[in-house]
Design an enzyme around this catalytic site. Sequence first.
Site, PDB file in Angstrom:
ATOM      1  N   LEU A 100       0.781  -1.326  -0.001  1.00 34.98           N
ATOM      2  CA  LEU A 100       0.010   0.172   0.061  1.00 34.98           C
ATOM      3  C   LEU A 100       0.968   1.216  -0.041  1.00 34.98           C
ATOM      4  O   LEU A 100       1.901   1.268   0.518  1.00 34.98           O
ATOM      5  CB  LEU A 100      -1.055  -0.047   1.423  1.00 34.98           C
ATOM      6  CG  LEU A 100      -1.886  -1.087   1.336  1.00 34.98           C
ATOM      7  CD1 LEU A 100      -2.814  -0.667   2.703  1.00 34.98           C
ATOM      8  CD2 LEU A 100      -3.022  -0.683   0.051  1.00 34.98           C
ATOM      9  N   ASP A 101       0.532   2.278  -0.674  1.00 36.48           N
ATOM     10  CA  ASP A 101       1.350   3.539  -0.534  1.00 36.48           C
ATOM     11  C   ASP A 101       1.370   3.978   0.663  1.00 36.48           C
ATOM     12  O   ASP A 101       0.783   3.717   1.606  1.00 36.48           O
ATOM     13  CB  ASP A 101       0.554   4.591  -1.426  1.00 36.48           C
ATOM     14  CG  ASP A 101       0.372   4.230  -3.040  1.00 36.48           C
ATOM     15  OD1 ASP A 101       1.369   3.189  -3.283  1.00 36.48           O
ATOM     16  OD2 ASP A 101      -0.388   4.719  -3.533  1.00 36.48           O
ATOM     17  N   LYS A 102       2.396   4.862   1.002  1.00 34.51           N
ATOM     18  CA  LYS A 102       2.767   5.435   2.064  1.00 34.51           C
ATOM     19  C   LYS A 102       1.402   6.010   2.634  1.00 34.51           C
ATOM     20  O   LYS A 102       1.259   5.897   4.061  1.00 34.51           O
ATOM     21  CB  LYS A 102       3.946   6.442   2.215  1.00 34.51           C
ATOM     22  CG  LYS A 102       4.458   6.903   3.499  1.00 34.51           C
ATOM     23  CD  LYS A 102       5.721   7.929   3.468  1.00 34.51           C
ATOM     24  CE  LYS A 102       6.097   8.371   4.649  1.00 34.51           C
ATOM     25  NZ  LYS A 102       7.292   9.264   4.688  1.00 34.51           N
ATOM     26  N   THR A 104      -1.447   5.401   2.181  1.00 29.10           N
ATOM     27  CA  THR A 104      -3.005   4.650   2.156  1.00 29.10           C
ATOM     28  C   THR A 104      -3.155   3.948   3.482  1.00 29.10           C
ATOM     29  O   THR A 104      -2.027   3.422   3.879  1.00 29.10           O
ATOM     30  CB  THR A 104      -2.819   3.806   0.799  1.00 29.10           C
ATOM     31  OG1 THR A 104      -2.843   4.621  -0.364  1.00 29.10           O
ATOM     32  CG2 THR A 104      -4.084   2.929   0.730  1.00 29.10           C
ATOM     33  N   HIS A 183       0.064   2.382  -8.072  1.00 25.70           N
ATOM     34  CA  HIS A 183      -0.855   3.531  -7.902  1.00 25.70           C
ATOM     35  C   HIS A 183      -2.097   3.476  -8.736  1.00 25.70           C
ATOM     36  O   HIS A 183      -2.655   4.134  -9.014  1.00 25.70           O
ATOM     37  CB  HIS A 183      -0.122   4.718  -8.284  1.00 25.70           C
ATOM     38  CG  HIS A 183       1.025   5.047  -7.357  1.00 25.70           C
ATOM     39  ND1 HIS A 183       1.069   4.820  -5.920  1.00 25.70           N
ATOM     40  CD2 HIS A 183       2.289   5.528  -7.634  1.00 25.70           C
ATOM     41  CE1 HIS A 183       2.195   5.248  -5.484  1.00 25.70           C
ATOM     42  NE2 HIS A 183       2.932   5.686  -6.377  1.00 25.70           N
TER      43      HIS A 183
END
Length: 226
Positions: A100-102, A104, A183
């Site tokens: 997961l993105d930082k 998110t 993303h």
Amino acid sequence: MRLDQFVSQASGIPRSETPKLIRAGRVSVNGVALRKASTHIDPTAQVLFDAEPLSLPGSIYLMLHKPAGVISATEDPSHRTVLDLIDHPHRHTLHVVGRLDKDTTGLLLITNDGEWSHRLMSPKHHIPKTYLASLAEPLTQSAAQQLRDGVQLHGEKHLTQPATVEVLPEQQVRITIHEGKYHQVKRMFAAVGNRVVALHRESIGGLQLDPQLAEGEWRVLDGFVL
């Protein structure tokens, strides 16, 4: 299986530290002290560390409620990682399933089962992943339909697979995708002229994020198979 890999997985000692223990003669296999970390052994062999038996822990499956501000990695010299949140005796043997993105939040799975994590993240298995997205602008009906039909992402040759889209109040959208491009959810909304301001993963396959887990908390998934 390499001896240093076995000792690390069975003891929870970081793999970088196991060679010196092996060279010191503290590890024996079937009654013989071995001093070379790269020696390959049968995982069913009798392995002793300081005369105490070692055995592999078996498959480990964890659920984490990922908070914003930590990265989906096992280690990083300058950022806090999700494994820094995990207080588990075999933490050093674990890896993150996907990422997961930082910024998110939400459901993240962590395991020591490489085959399982590969199967879960492989696009050919079409495992659904559901996200709650907060948007900068209300999502129009036409934009929602584009997402359902598939959109062209910048730099991609093919349209995304059809998504399930539920438009909610307060500029929120629940979206389910079956891929895992870089993303992807943010890029999908950008492709229809909108912008994600907050993103939260609610589920993977049939597994929902445990509502009892606060951000940063985790629990074991006993006997879990997805």
